[in-house]
Design an enzyme around this catalytic site. Structure first.
Site, PDB file in Angstrom:
ATOM      1  N   ARG A 194       0.865  -1.176   0.000  1.00  0.00           N
ATOM      2  CA  ARG A 194       0.000   0.000   0.000  1.00  0.00           C
ATOM      3  C   ARG A 194       0.896   1.219   0.000  1.00  0.00           C
ATOM      4  NH1 ARG A 194      -2.048  -1.129   6.228  1.00  0.00           N
ATOM      5  NH2 ARG A 194      -0.080  -1.990   6.938  1.00  0.00           N
ATOM      6  N   CYS A 473      -9.226  -0.559   9.701  1.00  0.00           N
ATOM      7  CA  CYS A 473     -10.050  -1.479  10.478  1.00  0.00           C
ATOM      8  C   CYS A 473     -10.155  -1.061  11.935  1.00  0.00           C
ATOM      9  CB  CYS A 473      -9.519  -2.899  10.358  1.00  0.00           C
ATOM     10  SG  CYS A 473      -7.759  -3.066  10.658  1.00  0.00           S
ATOM     11  N   GLU A 475      -7.528   1.524  13.283  1.00  0.00           N
ATOM     12  CA  GLU A 475      -6.575   2.595  13.554  1.00  0.00           C
ATOM     13  C   GLU A 475      -7.322   3.891  13.872  1.00  0.00           C
ATOM     14  OE1 GLU A 475      -3.504   2.885  10.423  1.00  0.00           O
ATOM     15  OE2 GLU A 475      -4.178   0.903   9.829  1.00  0.00           O
TER      16      GLU A 475
END
Length: 834
Positions: A194, A473, A475
């Site tokens: 990513r 999810c 953080e």
């Protein structure tokens, strides 16, 4: 409302079903829930028709245009190259306006699509191995054409394979570190999977000031640069030039949609649709260049930023929506008060965002293949509730409206996150609980009373911490204060345990050392010696994990830049520094590493301590021989292991082992400083990595068979927590090292029986459980409210249950889209009744 029905597939006769389960059982199509919603939001209803039947088109336009631009700008400053590349993409990427759309802007073709991020070619990111690319066959869920394959293989991927960030990082690692990283799924770096960690943008800044304001500021500062100040001129000029180029391109991108809308209006026979298209054109000519004036303009401006972000870079878990009920509320309230907007109008616009997000699918691997993000995982976190910067409760009418949308909108978008605190109003908590009871897994919950003090301890101001938003999810981000961008690593704690019991080796990798030699455990006379060997293996793995992270951080800016993201970040803009370059003055670099298999290893160490050293029921040789044989011929030993004390049952001695494991990691993290002067914090977020990571690990002393999934995130091992949800919360709370600040998300999945939550009394029980979780300062909790029989029935008849949603790990997914291994892991999770 929870329903009681007769279901032939259940052995229990009458079964209490959630509303979501009941809709599936009745065979209802994918649609808005309820006649009122369907009749008042006909537009959304039409857009949902056949939605899941459409294949996902692998979109290579962005990859083709990015590659063209990067080839043409070699040798120029990286931030300017990426600015020009984004401008090239926004100028030439195909655009379209679908029928019924009120919000426009797409990073792909019509329908569902997946953007190819060619710059991240390498393990863990690309759809499949580039050399295995073939055109799709009819009926496959991912659509890729022969022309796409040819372009990728001949023109696009060869360029990026020569310039791969992943390979550059691996080449720069010390030999011993690289050797460990090459042991797949022992330590799993994610930096090259990513462009950056999960983030949201400061949408409120764009809504209030407009992109034109940012462009004017950059131009003014560019003009003021003094050529005599060589450092500033050389270092800041490329950044400011990139900002100007990107701002111009963003405005032109919106104007392209305005022109297309006017063109379509000229040929539109339907009077009402013609009026809508002309309104779309007017709005696109105004935003995002200028400040938004209405709710419709604000939502369109936000959507343009989100769309362009998808075209700029691959944000981990997809770009988030931030605190949507805060920055959109002034426009909602103003339009409601002035009679320009109704709640149904607002829902149509919000659900247009949800549909836009659902069309964009993040694809890491082929469907059906085990992956770290199984089931088309997505985390465009949409935060509601919490506190205002000055510490007041932040819930408002828009918060409740978004919860209503979540109950009525059938797709698993958005990834809704509710912030809960000790002063959360009962009315808001009640609405949250009722939404959770629907059974689709939303919203996930975050406890302000744990997160805010920790963010302050890490260096945030109270106002910044109060204003955090959820990203990814589990953080969190203080949007204009944090600067961490590089993906971090997953550490396989089950592999560390196996190395402890095999003197640094793992069965799957043969006789060679994977870790370090810590002695034959058959010679250990005390449990303390086992613990000492375990912590030495931990220290070795952590050392190399930190080394690879340091190298990944320092090399990132040689490959990737994000001028649009950076111009929306106060500190980046102030210092004229791209987010990937670092260190940025005033920024907090709060990275992390994930530990996978926490519950598995707690239970295994507890079993060794009890069976070998305290009760002396087994010798170490007996246990290791049984593990080597995957318990074949040793069922009696396996039963002893399964019945040893387990994490998740409020057993103080077992939970203390978890606390000691956490302290081992946080103590090491406290000693470490990252390349940019920040910290790497301990985190427990497995996503679905506990399945493929578990496939690497042999049988473990908790009774787990070889290659079975490890425990997920902070949760107890599947089916091992048997004393109710409160005992589980107590165990998790007991393992936390609250005296360290080098810790982050602890993701908790909890499955509850629908029969436990019937009626208002059930809602009140769920509210009390959530309050207890906050009182015990959980970071995060999410619920699967679903019957085991439903999941088993879905395995037997996937077509009937193709729209069944389940909570996986920080996200919800369609159960039938998950691999069998993950489906079985979810079924095995404890279904609490209380």
């Amino acid at each position: 409302m929870l329903e009681v029905i007769e279901r032939p597939s259940t052995s229990r006769g009458s079964t209490v079903l959630t509303p979501h389960e009941a809709r599936i059982e009745r065979g209802e199509p994918l649609a808005l829930v309820g006649d009122a919603a369907q009749s008042k939001r006909i537009r959304i209803q039409k857009m949902l028709e056949g939605f899941r039947e459409k294949p996902i088109r692998l979109n290579i336009d962005r990859a083709r245009l990015l590659t063209e631009s990067m080839k043409a700008t070699e040798g120029q400053p990286m931030v300017l190259r990426w600015g020009k590349a984004l401008a090239h993409i926004l100028t030439h990427h195909p655009i379209h306006i679908e029928d019924e759309e009120l919000l426009v802007g797409s990073a792909g073709s019509a329908g569902r699509y997946a953007v190819v991020y060619c710059e991240l070619v390498g393990p863990g990111r690309f759809y499949t191995h580039p050399h295995e690319l073939v055109a799709s066959k009819p009926g496959e869920p991912i659509l890729i054409t022969e022309d796409d394959v040819r372009a990728l293989k001949e023109d696009i991927l060869p360029y990026w394979e020569r310039n791969a960030y992943h390979q550059a990082t691996m080449n720069a690692l010390p030999e011993e570190t690289r050797r460990l990283m090459e042991r797949i799924f022992v330590v799993t770096p994610t930096a090259a999977g990513r462009s950056m960690l999960a983030w949201a943008h400061d949408y409120g800044k764009v809504l209030e000031h407009g992109i034109g304001s940012i462009r004017r500021d950059a131009a003014k500062r560019l003009e003021a640069l003094d050529p005599i100040d060589t450092a500033a001129y050389v270092e800041q000029r490329p950044f400011l030039e990139a900002v100007c180029v990107v701002c111009d391109a963003m405005i032109a991108f919106a104007h392209r949609y305005a022109e297309l809308a006017r063109s379509q209006a000229a040929n539109e026979p339907r009077k009402e649709r013609r009026r809508e298209l002309l309104e779309i054109a007017d709005i696109c000519e105004r935003v995002p260049e200028h400040p938004a004036r209405t709710f419709h303009e604000a939502v369109q401006s936000q959507w343009f930023i989100q769309t362009i972000s998808r075209l700029e870079q691959a944000i981990g878990g997809v770009v988030g929506n931030g605190r949507i009920d805060q920055y959109l509320y002034p426009y909602y309230r103003k339009d409601i008060d002035e009679g320009r907007l109704t709640d149904e109008d607002a829902l149509v616009l919000l659900e247009s965002i949800w549909i836009g997000m659902a069309r964009s699918t993040d694809v890491y691997a082929k469907p059906g293949q085990p992956s770290l993000t199984d089931g088309f995982a997505h985390w465009e976190a949409t935060t509601i509730g919490g506190l205002t910067p000055d510490g007041q409760d932040a819930s408002n009418e828009l918060s409740y409206l978004i919860l209503r949308s979540k109950r009525e909108f059938p797709l698993h978008y958005p990834d809704l996150a509710a912030r809960i605190h000790s002063r959360t109003p009962n009315a808001f908590l009640h609405a949250v609980a009722e939404t959770i009871k629907d059974g689709s897994g939303f919203p996930k919950l975050f406890c302000d009373d744990e997160i805010i003090p920790l963010l302050v301890a890490k260096g945030g101001t109270m106002e910044e911490a109060n204003d955090y938003c959820v990203t990814g999810c589990s953080e969190t981000k203080m949007l204009n204060r944090e600067g961490i961008a590089t993906g971090c690593a997953w550490i396989n704690l089950g592999a560390i345990l196996e190395m402890t019991l095999r003197d640094g080796r793992m069965a799957c990798y043969g006789d060679g050392l994977v870790g370090i030699s810590t002695g034959d455990p058959r010679a250990f006379a005390t449990f303390d010696e086992v613990w000492d060997a375990f912590t030495k293996q931990v220290e070795n793995v952590i050392q190399h994990t930190f080394i690879q992270q340091y190298v990944s951080d320092t090399l990132k800016s040689q490959h990737i830049a994000s001028p649009m993201f950076s111009m929306l970040h106060d500190l980046c803009m102030e210092s004229c520094t791209d987010i990937h370059s670092g260190p940025i003055d005033g920024a907090l670099y709060l990275g992390f590493f994930d530990v996978i298999g926490f519950g598995t290893v707690i239970d295994s160490l507890a079993a060794i301590r009890a069976l070998v050293f305290e009760e002396k029921t087994l010798t170490m040789d007996d246990l290791l021989d049984a593990l080597d044989r995957d318990f074949a011929g040793h069922e009696e030993i396996r039963q002893l292991c399964l019945n040893a004390p387990k994490y998740g049952n409020n057993d103080a001695e077992v939970d203390r082992l978890g606390h000691d494991i956490e302290e081992c990691f946080t103590r090491l993290a406290q000693k470490h400083t990252t390349a940019f002067g920040g910290e790497l914090d301990l985190r427990y977020v497995s996503v679905t990595s506990h399945v493929p990571l578990g496939a690497l690990v042999g049988a473990t002393p908790d009774g787990r068979m070889a290659r079975e999934p490890l425990s997920e995130s902070i949760s107890p091992s599947q089916g091992r927590d048997r004393k109710g949800p409160t005992a589980t919360l107590m165990s998790i709370s007991s393992t936390k090292c609250a005296h360290y600040k080098e810790r982050a998300a602890r993701l908790l999945n909890m499955k509850l029986s629908p029969a436990s939550l019937v009626g208002e009394a059930g809602t009140r029980k769920l509210m009390a459980l959530i309050r207890s979780a906050c009182d015990m300062k959980m970071w995060h909790i999410q619920f699967n409210i679903i019957n085991r029989d439903t999941l088993l029935a879905a395995q037997e008849d996937p077509e009937k249950y193709r729209n069944l949603l389940v909570r996986v790990a920080g996200y919800s997914a369609y159960f039938v889209d998950l691999t069998p291994a993950l489906q079985n892991e979810i079924i095995r999770r404890t279904e609490h009744k209380f």
